[in-house]
Design a protein around this motif. Structure first.
Motif, short mmCIF file in Angstrom:
data_model
loop_
_atom_site.label_atom_id
_atom_site.label_comp_id
_atom_site.label_asym_id
_atom_site.label_seq_id
_atom_site.Cartn_x
_atom_site.Cartn_y
_atom_site.Cartn_z
N SER A 119 0.86 -1.34 0.08
CA SER A 119 -0.08 -0.06 0.01
C SER A 119 0.76 1.20 -0.12
O SER A 119 0.52 2.08 -0.38
CB SER A 119 -0.81 0.14 1.22
OG SER A 119 -1.90 -1.09 1.24
N ASP B 186 -6.75 -1.59 -3.92
CA ASP B 186 -5.95 -2.07 -2.93
C ASP B 186 -6.79 -2.86 -2.30
O ASP B 186 -7.67 -2.45 -1.37
CB ASP B 186 -5.63 -0.83 -2.16
CG ASP B 186 -4.50 -1.19 -1.17
OD1 ASP B 186 -4.50 -2.37 -0.73
OD2 ASP B 186 -3.74 -0.37 -0.44
N GLU B 187 -6.76 -4.15 -2.24
CA GLU B 187 -7.72 -5.27 -1.35
C GLU B 187 -9.05 -5.04 -1.54
O GLU B 187 -9.71 -4.87 -0.92
CB GLU B 187 -7.34 -5.06 0.07
CG GLU B 187 -5.87 -4.94 0.43
CD GLU B 187 -5.50 -6.34 1.02
OE1 GLU B 187 -6.05 -7.26 0.62
OE2 GLU B 187 -4.14 -6.29 1.50
#
Ligand SMILES: Nc1ncnc2c1ncn2[C@@H]1O[C@H](COP(=O)(O)OP(=O)(O)O)[C@@H](O)[C@H]1O
Ligand SMILES: [Mg+2]
Length: 586
Positions: free
Chosen positions: A384, A505-506
């Motif tokens: 991240s 992101d996820e």
């Protein structure tokens, strides 16, 4: 000195209303003069009456009329000046209070996430509201009331020396005693008051923190703890506040005493001077009038001075927020890149959060336009962080990151971020209608654009089922929607933005398998034609990536396609095995 710096700035904030402020200063000068004229006139009247037995009747009347006319004009001018001051000062105060809030709000929103990470949003709100309220109160009471006091003390008091220097000196002594006393008490209470202000900020910060996590507070039955924390801060606050209040009570008593003593002294000295032919009765009356006038003004000036000291910390705090700089400053010659093709490259990027250990080391990769790159690895490996650097929330300590060959630091932040879309695990929606949340992606989107985006994001059906469709309010952080629905709204928002570079992101990590499948379909549509970075834990979602980077403690440990990495039989292959293991066991 700090005090003068802060209050110099408080006045400088009025720069847009410079002319009004100057007008107010002139009106205050006039007011102070008029206020001083009244006791003078009163003294004259007494003198005329005292001499009347030795004068012609008509001469007495003529003098009396002259004084009366003067008195009436003083009274009328006083009313005029007072009204002008009251109206102008209030308007100026309101206007500039809102201006300061506007500037503060805009500045705080533009500050980097690093700043917001360290600062509770409740505190930022409190600093803004309290700071601007204090500014307003200070401006208004200064221009309406205390400016005349300062002018009276600095300009008119010395003039009384010309009337009778002995009585004049007595008045000056009174003012000096007042000033010395307040300065002493202010210096005694300053530290405690700063602590009080700090505790006030903490109270607001904790309250906001608890309110925004109310679900946790209730489900973990932390009510008692949070309430206790609040009560504890409150107690500390009062413990620091009370001694300060005691000091100011002492000041109130002493100033009262000083006033009585001064009046008595004027009477005594006046009587002696009169007996020796050094002062007329009228002069003594005038000086009694000056003394009462000054005492009233000084008492309110002392409380104003104490307010200046009390409120200084809140103003300093506000100014320090307004002065905090972006850690990712834009170059003066930064350029607008327009719509990028979407080629992203990291060149030997190294990074550490300020004051922290190295997080990324020597990260190098290139993503050609339209390709999909997956970032995998354990939590905390730095995936991240790498992506936040691509959005330039942080700058690299070493190496550089480029978009279409331009160093990110050479681009305007606006044009960089316009080219990048992000879908996070938490979809971060505003407490507004669905439509407003979608328009964040493209403010000028038409009804047809919205519908198309919603259909592609698989969000159309559930929006139709909402009571007011697109105009349904979705509650704070979208609490009235399910996780999958929120995520599909986030995807629709990104589709509307239509950026050439996309970061996921996820994006599906918080969803159950059935919902994920649905969201996945929407994501595939979103990814098509864009340079995409996927961070995912479920390796099934990265199978089709053009390249997979395996992060291990801040470095890229392995890279290649899914099948290449499995064949390599290293870290990635081990990850794949652990994820497949439960399935084969079942
Ligand atoms: N804002 C921050 N300030 C300081 N350290 C941070 C911050 N954000 C993340 N970290 C640290 O950086 C490391 C990498 O985090 P992150 O990039 O979120 O990893 P990943 O996304 O791979 O799970 C972690 O050790 C984390 O504690
Ligand atoms: Mg992460």
């Amino acid at each position: 000195m700090k005090f003068f710096k802060v209050y110099g700035r408080v006045l400088a904030l009025l720069a847009p209303d410079r002319n009004v402020a100057i007008g107010l200063a002139v009106a205050s000068l006039a007011l102070a003069g008029l206020q001083f004229l009244e006791p003078v006139l009163f003294g004259r009247v007494v003198d005329v009456l005292a001499r009347s037995s030795q004068m012609e009747r008509s001469a007495v009347w003529a003098e009396a009329f002259a004084l009366l006319t003067l008195w009436i004009s003083v009274g009328l001018s006083g009313i005029g000046a007072n009204t002008a001051v009251a109206l102008l000062a209030d308007r100026m105060g309101h206007r500039n209070r809102l201006l300061v809030m506007h500037d503060y709000f805009q500045h705080v929103l533009s500050l980097p996430l690093s700043f917001h990470g360290d600062t509770q949003s409740g505190r930022l709100m409190k600093v803004m509201l309290v700071g601007s309220d204090n500014l307003f109160g200070l401006w208004v009471s200064f221009f309406r009331e205390h400016l005349t006091t300062f002018i009276a003390a600095l300009v008119l008091l010395p003039l009384t020396l010309a009337m009778n220097w002995r009585l004049g000196l007595l008045l000056i002594a009174l003012v000096v005693v007042f000033c010395v006393l307040s300065a002493y008490v202010i210096s005694r209470t300053q530290t405690a008051q700063e602590r009080v202000e700090w505790l006030h900020s903490r109270l607001a910060g904790n309250a906001q923190d608890a309110l925004s996590n109310v679900v946790i507070v209730q489900s973990f039955t932390r009510l008692g703890y949070e309430a206790g924390l609040f009560a504890d801060t409150m107690k500390q606050l009062l413990d620091h506040q009370f001694p300060v209040l005691n000091w100011w009570a002492v000041v109130a008593v002493l100033t009262q005493a000083a006033s009585s003593v001064t009046v008595i002294l004027i009477f005594l000295l006046g009587t002696w001077l009169h007996i020796n032919g050094l002062a007329t009765v009228g002069e003594i009356v005038s000086f009694m009038g000056f003394a009462t006038l000054l005492i009233g003004k000084l008492q309110s000036a002392v409380s104003f001075a104490s307010r200046l000291v009390f409120q200084m910390p809140s103003l300093e705090e506000m100014f320090s927020v307004m002065d905090s700089k972006s850690s990712v400053p834009e170059r003066p010659d930064a350029r607008d890149i327009g719509r990028a093709k979407g080629e992203v490259a990291f060149e030997s990027v190294g990074f550490a959060y300020p004051g922290g250990p190295p997080i990324l080391r020597d990260i190098t990769f290139t993503a050609a336009p339209g390709r999909t790159l997956a970032l995998v690895g354990q939590t905390g490996a730095g995936k991240s962080t790498a992506m936040s650097m691509l959005q330039r929330l942080w700058d690299p300590n070493e190496g550089r990151i480029t978009l279409d060959g331009h160093d990110l630091r050479d681009l305007t932040l606006m044009s960089l971020r316009r080219n990048i879309g992000v879908v996070f695990q938490e979809s971060m929606l505003f407490n507004r209608t669905i439509r407003e949340n979608l328009l964040v992606g493209r403010p000028d989107a038409t009804e047809a654009d919205l519908e198309l985006a919603c259909r592609e994001a698989e969000a159309f059906d559930f929006i139709q089922r909402q009571p007011k469709g697109l105009d349904t309010l979705i509650g704070e952080r979208g609490t009235t929607l399910s996780g999958g629905q929120r995520q599909r709204l986030a995807i629709a928002r990104a589709l509307l933005k239509n950026p050439p570079v996309l970061i996921l992101d996820e994006a599906t990590s918080a969803l159950d398998a059935a919902t994920e499948a649905r969201v996945q379909k929407a994501l595939v549509r979103l990814m098509s034609g864009r340079t995409t970075f996927i961070i995912a834990h479920r390796l099934s979602t990265v199978r089709d990536a053009d390249e997979i980077l395996v992060f291990e403690q801040g470095s890229v440990a392995e890279r290649g396609s899914f099948s290449e990495l499995v064949a390599l039989d290293g870290l990635f292959a081990a990850l794949v095995k652990t994820q497949l293991a439960p399935a084969t066991a079942a």
